[in-house]
Design a protein around this motif. Sequence first.
Motif, PDB file in Angstrom:
ATOM      1  N   SER A   5       0.876  -1.178   0.000  1.00 14.44           N
ATOM      2  CA  SER A   5       0.000   0.000   0.000  1.00 14.44           C
ATOM      3  C   SER A   5       0.905   1.218   0.000  1.00 14.44           C
ATOM      4  N   ASP A  68      -1.805  -3.206  -3.627  1.00 12.85           N
ATOM      5  CA  ASP A  68      -3.234  -3.484  -3.483  1.00 12.85           C
ATOM      6  C   ASP A  68      -4.032  -2.198  -3.323  1.00 12.85           C
ATOM      7  N   GLU A  69      -3.366  -1.123  -2.991  1.00 13.89           N
ATOM      8  CA  GLU A  69      -4.054   0.170  -3.011  1.00 13.89           C
ATOM      9  C   GLU A  69      -3.017   1.279  -3.154  1.00 13.89           C
ATOM     10  N   HIS A  71      -2.799   5.606  -2.826  1.00 16.37           N
ATOM     11  CA  HIS A  71      -3.431   6.897  -2.510  1.00 16.37           C
ATOM     12  C   HIS A  71      -2.515   7.992  -3.033  1.00 16.37           C
ATOM     13  N   HIS A  84     -12.125   8.904  -6.858  1.00 14.89           N
ATOM     14  CA  HIS A  84     -11.687   7.520  -7.021  1.00 14.89           C
ATOM     15  C   HIS A  84     -11.478   7.220  -8.497  1.00 14.89           C
ATOM     16  N   PRO A  87      -8.853   1.335  -8.309  1.00 16.16           N
ATOM     17  CA  PRO A  87      -8.365   1.090  -6.948  1.00 16.16           C
ATOM     18  C   PRO A  87      -7.525   2.238  -6.389  1.00 16.16           C
ATOM     19  N   THR A  89      -7.129   6.146  -5.042  1.00 15.62           N
ATOM     20  CA  THR A  89      -7.890   7.265  -4.470  1.00 15.62           C
ATOM     21  C   THR A  89      -7.041   8.527  -4.568  1.00 15.62           C
ATOM     22  N   HIS A 153      -4.673   3.591   6.624  1.00 15.83           N
ATOM     23  CA  HIS A 153      -4.291   2.621   5.581  1.00 15.83           C
ATOM     24  C   HIS A 153      -2.947   1.944   5.821  1.00 15.83           C
TER      25      HIS A 153
END
Lengths: 458, 252
Positions: A5, A68-69, A71, A84, A87, A89, A153
């Motif tokens: 992440s 997996d994510e 930001h 968004h 996946p 943000t 997160h």
Amino acid sequence: MAPLSICINTQTPLVQFLDDPDRGRGLPHDGVDLTTLRDGVDYRYSPGGVTRMVYPLVRRLLEKGILDEAHWVALNPRAPATAHLGPMTLHHVALDPERMSGYAAVKEAIWGRVHEIDADDRNEQLFWSEAFAAYEYYNRSTAELIRRLDERHNFDTFYVHDFQQMPVGHMLGTLKPKVFRWHIPFDGAALPEEWRALFTTYLHAYDVLVVSAERYAVSLRALAPKAQVVRYYPYVDPADYTRPDPAAVAGVARRLGISGRADVALVVGRMDPIKGQDLAIRAFAELASDYPRLELVLVGNGSFSGSRAGLGLSKSARWRSHLEGLVRAADLSDRVRFTGHLPQSDLDALYERCRFTLLPSVREGFGLVAVESWLHGKPAIITNRAGISELVHDGENGLLFDPDDSASLPRAMRRLLDGRSGPLRRRLARNGLATSQECSVEAAERAERALLAPPAEA
Amino acid sequence: MVGLAVVLGWFRPYETAGATAVATVLVVLLVRELVGRLMRRSNPQMAVAARRLGSVVVALIGGTLTLQALGASPDILLLVIGVLGATILIALREPLGNYGAKFFSEIYTPFKVGDSIRVQGFAGKVIEINAMSTILLSDDEQLISVPNVAMVRDVVVNTSPQAWREITIPVAVASAVDLPTFESELRKSLTKLRTRLDPRFPPFLTTKARSPQSTDVLLTVMLRRPEDRDAITLEVNQRVTEVLQRVRATRA
């Protein structure tokens, strides 16, 4: 390796929202899903390296399950707080107009010094100005937002991009890995003595510093001797560069007023004095009578900094006006086109249509437009002040010129305009395409994964 | 407060106890405000500690009176508190001494993690300051643990280059205070002192710890002349306190 992440931080946002009062609607609400909006109508991708480089990497790492994510925190005063995109943000930092003005002034002062185009003595007092308080306010607000996101997160790595965001690593106050990518040129000797201590402190807060050319790495190591400095070339995703069909190419050329038999010299870059469009116009003026079919096309507007949705700086408009004056003075208005910002499909068509491209910058962190030229199979004439010049062997995969030598650029252009230039153009294009692989997202992926993975797993 | 308890003693015990508790809370708030005003020129961390100490003392007295109003013997309560306090002090004399020394050395001793120091014949780079001791890493990579009391009792030499220039002031920024605004306003306020500070190094904040209640930051300013150290320390402390109060009031 477990999926990661990450939190990315740039000044320029990935997308800018287009607020059209005539449609009777304002900006989308917080948490908007970009897939429900229209690209080019409700929003547009920011031009420049952020969209060309960072986004393809993140997209690719997400698709491969390495992330997996993701930001992405950026300055975006005229945007919803979050948006968004699959996946990913996007988080936007807003600033009131007064602080925005102060932030922009400091950013421009640092930028000018680093590019050696502004040696204003007042810069030595910059860190004691109210504008600097605004600059630090923006960076602290960004760091605080990232910290709050980290609480939710639990990011593995923070990837901070470009000089504007330099204080963020120090302000985060975390022991997690922090990577900083310095995109613009770096010459420590150009920095005022009064700036060096703070720069060093901020740079030492990062675990790794990434630069785009070896010469910048050498200079950065001298300023921040405790830092780990690596050189990775910037990159693009070759899959984003498709060959347009001939009808589309002809349509774009017609719309832009390019004559059917023209030999087009193409310059792609934002309207900015350091991009050296004036050198291209002067060289063109020198050759215009010898090559009556030669036409010059200048693509680009201001950057995020110059846009109304961004910092609102007006230098791009002033520079374009200056360039148009040069063209009028040379009586070449019918052979020079200013297209402004173009959508990618139109840009692809112009690359296809041109005979060669010019990268005439007087300073250039790297010069991804040369890579784009190569990916379109077109030879490139490249300033020796660009980071990418260390990849260019003159006469093999590109032609180099010295912006301080006024005869240098016209001489290089002649080599690609002469009637017997076909073999040279084909060799430059072929070898350039091969060189472009060093600047592809595939090549960069391994290096970037090593940067982004936690040290124990790297 | 004692008089109030006597007057209220004519009423029923629960009402008396309730009124005493309310009065205690009001006096605690008053003491906090008074101590805060009196210590405006002191180190912000010291001011916070003094406010906290004053509040605890008043709360203990108020609590005792409240229990007395409910029928408990004050003599026994005071005796229990005294015995407990003395026991804790005797049992934890060494650790408390070190902890107290850490508190004071953090504020008044001119070194921090990362500096090179010499103390009690030992020399090394400070790699940790914990509640009990300061850990040094010597040149031959030995770990040296120096009890914190040594830092306030003995001579400590900071051998870091330019150490005399640096003043570090710990500041606890309450979560009710917006950190970016505080930093920005503090920077503007300290700009007024720029002729006394090293022009190459503007004041800056380093985040040390976070909790739901506050963010602990270290403010660093660099002096231009060594003889200004005391005056600048006082002035910066005062400005920190003022800016904290102003930003808190604006937010409220």
